[in-house]
Enzyme design. Structure first.
Site, mmCIF file in Angstrom:
data_model
loop_
_atom_site.group_PDB
_atom_site.id
_atom_site.type_symbol
_atom_site.label_atom_id
_atom_site.label_comp_id
_atom_site.label_asym_id
_atom_site.label_seq_id
_atom_site.Cartn_x
_atom_site.Cartn_y
_atom_site.Cartn_z
ATOM 1 N N ASP A 102 -4.966 4.844 10.208
ATOM 2 C CA ASP A 102 -3.685 5.446 9.820
ATOM 3 C C ASP A 102 -3.233 4.941 8.454
ATOM 4 O OD1 ASP A 102 -3.251 2.865 10.732
ATOM 5 O OD2 ASP A 102 -1.687 3.397 12.178
ATOM 6 N N ASP A 105 -2.841 -1.579 4.810
ATOM 7 C CA ASP A 105 -1.744 -2.372 4.247
ATOM 8 C C ASP A 105 -2.335 -3.604 3.573
ATOM 9 O OD1 ASP A 105 0.532 -3.793 3.707
ATOM 10 O OD2 ASP A 105 1.349 -3.738 5.718
ATOM 11 N N LYS A 133 -1.282 1.435 0.909
ATOM 12 C CA LYS A 133 -0.226 0.744 0.166
ATOM 13 C C LYS A 133 -0.890 -0.185 -0.843
ATOM 14 C CE LYS A 133 3.301 0.330 3.808
ATOM 15 N NZ LYS A 133 3.902 -0.648 4.745
ATOM 16 N N PHE A 154 8.082 0.395 4.676
ATOM 17 C CA PHE A 154 7.683 0.614 6.060
ATOM 18 C C PHE A 154 7.864 2.081 6.457
ATOM 19 C CE2 PHE A 154 8.236 0.548 10.668
ATOM 20 C CZ PHE A 154 7.111 -0.172 11.041
ATOM 21 N N VAL A 155 6.816 2.670 7.031
ATOM 22 C CA VAL A 155 6.864 4.079 7.440
ATOM 23 C C VAL A 155 6.596 4.227 8.936
ATOM 24 C CG1 VAL A 155 6.242 5.047 5.181
ATOM 25 C CG2 VAL A 155 4.418 4.378 6.750
ATOM 26 N N ASP A 161 4.060 3.612 14.446
ATOM 27 C CA ASP A 161 5.222 3.259 15.270
ATOM 28 C C ASP A 161 6.119 2.235 14.614
ATOM 29 O OD1 ASP A 161 3.315 1.071 15.573
ATOM 30 O OD2 ASP A 161 4.636 0.359 17.162
HETATM 31 P P1 5GP Z 1 -3.576 -4.310 7.635
HETATM 32 O O1 5GP Z 1 -4.607 -4.988 8.474
HETATM 33 O O2 5GP Z 1 -4.169 -3.409 6.557
HETATM 34 O O3 5GP Z 1 -2.562 -5.272 7.092
HETATM 35 O O4 5GP Z 1 -2.672 -3.467 8.589
HETATM 36 C C1 5GP Z 1 -3.012 -2.205 8.992
HETATM 37 C C2 5GP Z 1 -2.218 -1.852 10.206
HETATM 38 O O5 5GP Z 1 -0.860 -2.301 10.092
HETATM 39 C C3 5GP Z 1 -2.124 -0.350 10.346
HETATM 40 O O6 5GP Z 1 -3.164 0.158 11.133
HETATM 41 C C4 5GP Z 1 -0.775 -0.160 11.010
HETATM 42 O O7 5GP Z 1 -0.915 -0.249 12.407
HETATM 43 C C5 5GP Z 1 0.041 -1.340 10.529
HETATM 44 N N1 5GP Z 1 0.940 -0.967 9.415
HETATM 45 C C6 5GP Z 1 0.822 -1.288 8.122
HETATM 46 N N2 5GP Z 1 1.839 -0.777 7.390
HETATM 47 C C7 5GP Z 1 2.613 -0.091 8.248
HETATM 48 C C8 5GP Z 1 3.809 0.690 8.103
HETATM 49 O O8 5GP Z 1 4.397 0.880 7.018
HETATM 50 N N3 5GP Z 1 4.289 1.256 9.240
HETATM 51 C C9 5GP Z 1 3.715 1.094 10.450
HETATM 52 N N4 5GP Z 1 4.279 1.704 11.482
HETATM 53 N N5 5GP Z 1 2.580 0.364 10.633
HETATM 54 C C10 5GP Z 1 2.042 -0.206 9.544
#
Ligand code: 5GP
Length: 176
Positions: A102, A105, A133, A154-155, A161
Site C-alpha cells: 500500500d 514509508d 513518501k 498520515f493518510v 487504516d
Molecule cells: P515502512 O516499513 O515503510 O515504514 O512502513 C510501511 C507500512 O506502514 C505500510 O504498509 C503501512 O501499513 C504503514 N504506513 C506508513 N505510512 C502510513 C500512512 O500514512 N498511513 C497509514 N494508514 N499507514 C501507513
C-alpha cells in the site's frame, strides 16, 4: 469535505477516480513486462488488500496471487521494526515475484520482504506500491510500479487504516 476516523479529522487527498486511472496504467505496464512469466503477486496485508485486488484485475496476462502479513505500525508512527506474522505456502524457487504494497514509508518493511523472498529462491522480485513518501525513506528502495509520490503526512482509506478504522474508504484522505 472533512471526515472523521476515530478521533481525527481527514480531508480528501486522492480521489477514487484518480486511483483507478493510475492503476489502469500500472496494469498495462505489468501486462507488457510479464506477458509470458506467470508472475506471483504477493500482497502485503492488511493495507494492500484493496490495491492488490484492483491491480491484479488491471493486469491482462496470467498471474497468481498470494498474501504475506508483516507488522511495523502502531497507531500513527512506524516502529521501524518489522516482523513476519504469516507466511506463504507457494514454492518461490525460480518464480518472478511482484510485491504489492500500500505505502512505502521508512522502507523497512520492503527491505525485509525483499530479503525474505530472495532467500526463498525467487528469480526476480519487483515492487508495486500505491504510495511512496520519499522524505521518510531511510533505506534505498526502488519502486518499479508506483502509484503516487506523496508528502510525509498520515493518510487513510483505500486499505490504509488509522487504528484499524478507515480501510473501507474508496478514496485516500490525509490528516487535516
Ligand atoms: P515502512 O516499513 O515503510 O515504514 O512502513 C510501511 C507500512 O506502514 C505500510 O504498509 C503501512 O501499513 C504503514 N504506513 C506508513 N505510512 C502510513 C500512512 O500514512 N498511513 C497509514 N494508514 N499507514 C501507513
Amino acid at each position: 469535505m472533512t471526515i472523521t476516523v476515530r478521533d481525527k479529522s481527514f480531508v480528501p487527498f486522492i480521489s477514487a477516480q484518480a486511483i483507478q486511472a493510475r492503476i489502469a496504467t500500472l496494469g498495462e505496464q505489468i501486462t507488457q513486462d510479464y506477458a509470458d512469466k506467470n508472475p506471483l503477486c504477493i500482497g502485503i496485508l492488511n493495507g494492500a488488500f484493496v490495491f492488490a485486488a484492483d491491480l491484479v484485475r488491471a493486469v491482462a496476462c496470467p498471474l497468481e496471487i498470494s498474501f504475506l502479513k508483516y507488522a511495523s505500525y502502531e497507531k500513527m508512527q512506524s516502529s521501524g521494526k518489522v516482523k513476519q506474522l504469516l507466511g506463504i505456502n507457494e514454492n518461490l524457487e525460480g518464480r518472478h515475484i511482484i510485491i504489492i504494497e500500500d505505502i512505502v514509508d521508512t522502507g523497512a518493511t520492503m527491505q525485509q520482504v525483499r530479503k525474505d523472498l530472495k532467500s526463498a529462491g525467487a528469480s526476480s522480485v519487483k515492487l508495486a506500491a500505491l504510495l511512496f513518501k520519499p522524505k521518510a525513506v531511510r533505506s534505498d528502495i526502488h519502486i518499479d510500479y508506483l502509484g503516487f509520490e506523496i508528502e510525509n503526512r498520515f493518510v487513510v482509506g483505500y486499505g490504509l487504516d488509522y487504528d484499524g478504522a478507515g480501510r473501507n474508504l474508496d478514496a485516500i484522505y490525509v490528516i487535516a
